[in-house]
Design an enzyme around this catalytic site. Structure first.
Site, PDB file in Angstrom:
ATOM      1  N   SER A  99     104.814 120.334  87.823  1.00 20.76           N
ATOM      2  CA  SER A  99     103.359 120.172  87.824  1.00 20.76           C
ATOM      3  C   SER A  99     102.668 121.525  87.739  1.00 20.76           C
ATOM      4  CB  SER A  99     102.964 119.480  89.133  1.00 20.76           C
ATOM      5  OG  SER A  99     101.582 119.607  89.360  1.00 20.76           O
TER       6      SER A  99
ATOM      7  N   TYR B 148     103.269 119.297  98.801  1.00 17.89           N
ATOM      8  CA  TYR B 148     103.676 118.659  97.542  1.00 17.89           C
ATOM      9  C   TYR B 148     103.966 119.724  96.475  1.00 17.89           C
ATOM     10  CZ  TYR B 148     102.682 116.946  92.842  1.00 17.89           C
ATOM     11  OH  TYR B 148     102.732 116.716  91.490  1.00 17.89           O
TER      12      TYR B 148
ATOM     13  N   LYS C 102     107.595 121.019  94.423  1.00 21.34           N
ATOM     14  CA  LYS C 102     107.812 121.201  92.973  1.00 21.34           C
ATOM     15  C   LYS C 102     108.407 122.586  92.682  1.00 21.34           C
ATOM     16  CE  LYS C 102     106.309 117.237  91.376  1.00 21.34           C
ATOM     17  NZ  LYS C 102     107.275 116.249  90.859  1.00 21.34           N
TER      18      LYS C 102
HETATM   19  C1  UD1 Z   1      96.050 116.313  91.422  1.00 24.03           C
HETATM   20  C2  UD1 Z   1      96.933 117.081  92.370  1.00 24.03           C
HETATM   21  C3  UD1 Z   1      98.049 117.716  91.584  1.00 24.03           C
HETATM   22  C4  UD1 Z   1      98.825 116.639  90.828  1.00 24.03           C
HETATM   23  C5  UD1 Z   1      97.848 115.907  89.915  1.00 24.03           C
HETATM   24  C6  UD1 Z   1      98.503 114.758  89.173  1.00 24.03           C
HETATM   25  C7  UD1 Z   1      95.473 117.800  94.203  1.00 24.03           C
HETATM   26  C8  UD1 Z   1      94.775 118.940  94.859  1.00 24.03           C
HETATM   27  N1  UD1 Z   1      96.139 118.083  93.071  1.00 24.03           N
HETATM   28  O1  UD1 Z   1      95.476 117.257  90.505  1.00 24.03           O
HETATM   29  O2  UD1 Z   1      98.886 118.406  92.471  1.00 24.03           O
HETATM   30  O3  UD1 Z   1      99.866 117.228  90.106  1.00 24.03           O
HETATM   31  O4  UD1 Z   1      96.793 115.373  90.694  1.00 24.03           O
HETATM   32  O5  UD1 Z   1      98.895 113.742  90.042  1.00 24.03           O
HETATM   33  O6  UD1 Z   1      95.433 116.674  94.678  1.00 24.03           O
HETATM   34  N2  UD1 Z   1      87.704 114.169  91.421  1.00 24.03           N
HETATM   35  C9  UD1 Z   1      86.435 113.718  91.724  1.00 24.03           C
HETATM   36  N3  UD1 Z   1      86.308 112.474  92.250  1.00 24.03           N
HETATM   37  C10 UD1 Z   1      87.381 111.651  92.489  1.00 24.03           C
HETATM   38  C11 UD1 Z   1      88.681 112.123  92.151  1.00 24.03           C
HETATM   39  C12 UD1 Z   1      88.797 113.398  91.632  1.00 24.03           C
HETATM   40  O7  UD1 Z   1      85.443 114.428  91.536  1.00 24.03           O
HETATM   41  O8  UD1 Z   1      87.186 110.529  92.982  1.00 24.03           O
HETATM   42  C13 UD1 Z   1      87.833 115.514  90.829  1.00 24.03           C
HETATM   43  C14 UD1 Z   1      88.709 116.441  91.635  1.00 24.03           C
HETATM   44  O9  UD1 Z   1      87.984 117.126  92.609  1.00 24.03           O
HETATM   45  C15 UD1 Z   1      89.249 117.364  90.538  1.00 24.03           C
HETATM   46  C16 UD1 Z   1      89.281 116.483  89.277  1.00 24.03           C
HETATM   47  O10 UD1 Z   1      88.463 115.359  89.571  1.00 24.03           O
HETATM   48  O11 UD1 Z   1      88.342 118.374  90.315  1.00 24.03           O
HETATM   49  C17 UD1 Z   1      90.672 116.003  88.952  1.00 24.03           C
HETATM   50  O12 UD1 Z   1      91.221 115.435  90.133  1.00 24.03           O
HETATM   51  P1  UD1 Z   1      92.642 114.700  90.146  1.00 24.03           P
HETATM   52  O13 UD1 Z   1      92.690 113.670  89.082  1.00 24.03           O
HETATM   53  O14 UD1 Z   1      92.896 114.259  91.553  1.00 24.03           O
HETATM   54  O15 UD1 Z   1      93.639 115.842  89.701  1.00 24.03           O
HETATM   55  P2  UD1 Z   1      93.931 117.291  90.329  1.00 24.03           P
HETATM   56  O16 UD1 Z   1      93.300 117.461  91.650  1.00 24.03           O
HETATM   57  O17 UD1 Z   1      93.624 118.292  89.276  1.00 24.03           O
END
Ligand code: UD1
Length: 337
Positions: A124, A149, A153
Site C-alpha cells: 500500500s 496497519y 505492510k
Molecule cells: C485508506 C488508508 C490506507 C489504505 C487505503 C485503502 C487511512 C488513513 N488510510 O487510505 O492505509 O491503504 O485506505 O484501503 O485510513 N474521506 C472523507 N469522508 C469519508 C471517507 C473518506 O472525506 O467518509 C476522505 C479522507 O479523509 C481521505 C480521502 O477521503 O482524504 C480518501 O479516504 P479513504 O478512501 O479512506 O482512503 P485513504 O485514507 O487515502
C-alpha cells in the site's frame, strides 16, 4: 498455470481473481470471509464467465494453508489477505500484527517447502507515511508508518526481501496500491466490506443510495487546491491488470521489486464528489467535518516504474471509476432486496 489468491473474496482479491480467470489462468481463492461474503466466489465466476475454486481457510492456520498447497499444484501466489482498516489498527494493534504478519510467514514457509517461487504482495501507498515531496517514487518508503496497519505492510515487504535474499529462486513484486475504487465492468463484483465502510467511495455510494443523509468531508483546511485531501484514485480493474502484468514479470526473473500502482495524478475529495455527481446525475450532499486522524494532505504516485518493468499503465479515468462504482452499488442494492 494455477494461481492462489489469498483474500480472494475481498475487494481487490476478487477483481484480481476475475482478471486472472479472464486472462486464462486457473485460480484458487483462499479466504476466511472475515471481511467479505461467502457469495463472492460465485459472483467472481459469473463476472469472469469461468468458475473459481474456493477454500475457506484462515492463513494464520499453518495446517490449513499447507493443505491447500498439498491438494493442488500451485505455480504462483497473489497475497491479498490481511486486515486493512488503518484506524482500527490503532485500537487493535496486536490483532493486526498477528493476522497480517503470521499469515505471511506461514505463506513464505509453505511456498518455500513446495518450491513455489512467484509471489505478488498487496502492499500500500501507506508505506510512504506523510510525504515530503510528490510524486512518490518507490525509493521513498518511510519509517515509521502512521499506524500499525501501515507498519504491517512495511514489515511484510521487508520479510519478503529477506526471504528472497535467502532463497535466490524467489521472485516477488510488492505492489503499492494508491486508492483503488470502482468495480468490475459487469457490476457483479465490487467493494462490499462487512459493516460500515472506511473508504471514501463506498461512503459516496451509500449517500447516493439514500442510506446516509450526507457525506462527511474530513478536513477542508489542508494545504491543497480546495482545502480537501488529494489522493491518486485508481480503477480496481486497472489495478487487477497490474497484478497479471506483475505475475508475468515474475516468471522472467528472480528478486524483489516494489512497484507503485496508481494513475499518477491527484483528485481532491470535492473533485471526486463532483465527478460522481456529473457522471451519474446524482446529488451528493456533504458537510465539512473535522480532519480524520492519520490523514495526510496529498499523495500521488510516480508511475514510471510499472511502465518500465511491466509495460503497465492505468487506462481508466476517474469518470469510469465513478460510473462503475455507482453501477455496482445500484445492482447490489437490487440483488439484496
Ligand atoms: C485508506 C488508508 C490506507 C489504505 C487505503 C485503502 C487511512 C488513513 N488510510 O487510505 O492505509 O491503504 O485506505 O484501503 O485510513 N474521506 C472523507 N469522508 C469519508 C471517507 C473518506 O472525506 O467518509 C476522505 C479522507 O479523509 C481521505 C480521502 O477521503 O482524504 C480518501 O479516504 P479513504 O478512501 O479512506 O482512503 P485513504 O485514507 O487515502
Amino acid at each position: 498455470m494455477t494461481v492462489l489468491v489469498t483474500g480472494g473474496a475481498g475487494y481487490v482479491g476478487s477483481h484480481v481473481a476475475a482478471e486472472l480467470l479472464s486472462s486464462g489462468y486457473d485460480v484458487i481463492i483462499a479466504d476466511n470471509f472475515s471481511n467479505s461474503s461467502r457469495g463472492v466466489p460465485t459472483d467472481i465466476g459469473l463476472a469472469a464467465g469461468k468458475n473459481v475454486e474456493c477454500r475457506e481457510a484462515d492463513m494464520t492456520d499453518f495446517a490449513a494453508l499447507e493443505k491447500i498447497f498439498a491438494d493442488k499444484s500451485i505455480d504462483g501466489v497473489v497475497h491479498c489477505a490481511g486486515f486493512k482498516a488503518a484506524g482500527e489498527s490503532v485500537i487493535k494493534p496486536t490483532e493486526y500484527y498477528r493476522n497480517n504478519i503470521v499469515s505471511t510467514l506461514n505463506l513464505l514457509d509453505v511456498m518455500r517447502a513446495r518450491g513455489v517461487s512467484r509471489l505478488i504482495f498487496s502492499s500500500s501507498a501507506t508505506v510512504y507515511g506523510d510525504p515530503k515531496t510528490l510524486p512518490l517514487t518507490e525509493a521513498m518508503a518511510a519509517w515509521p508508518c502512521a499506524n500499525p496497519y501501515g507498519t504491517t505492510k512495511l514489515v511484510i515487504e521487508k520479510l519478503i526481501e529477506d526471504a528472497a535474499a535467502a532463497d535466490r529462486s524467489l521472485s516477488a513484486v510488492l505492489l503499492r496500491y494508491f486508492n483503488p475504487v470502482g468495480s468490475h465492468r459487469s457490476g457483479i463484483i465490487g467493494e462490499a466490506p462487512n459493516g460500515v465502510p472506511n473508504n471514501l467511495m463506498p461512503h459516496i455510494t451509500r449517500v447516493a443510495l439514500g442510506r446516509a443523509e450526507y457525506l462527511s468531508v474530513y478536513g477542508n483546511d489542508y494545504d491543497t487546491r480546495d482545502g480537501t485531501c488529494v489522493r491518486d484514485y485508481i480503477h480496481v480493474a486497472d489495478l487487477a491488470r497490474g497484478h497479471v502484468a506483475a505475475l508475468r514479470y515474475c516468471a522472467e526473473r528472480a528478486g524483489v521489486e516494489a512497484v507503485n500502482l496508481g494513475r499518477g495524478s491527484g483528485y481532491s475529495v470535492l473533485e471526486l464528489i463532483s465527478a460522481f455527481e456529473r457522471v451519474n446525475g446524482v446529488k451528493i450532499p456533504y458537510v465539512a467535518a473535522g480532519r480524520r486522524a492519520g490523514d495526510v494532505a496529498a499523495m500521488y504516485a510516480d508511475v514510471e516504474k510499472a511502465r518500465r518493468l511491466f509495460g503497465w499503465r492505468a487506462e481508466l479515468s476517474v469518470d469510469d471509476m465513478c460510473r462503475d462504482a455507482w453501477n455496482y452499488a445500484k445492482l447490489s442494492a437490487t440483488r439484496r432486496t
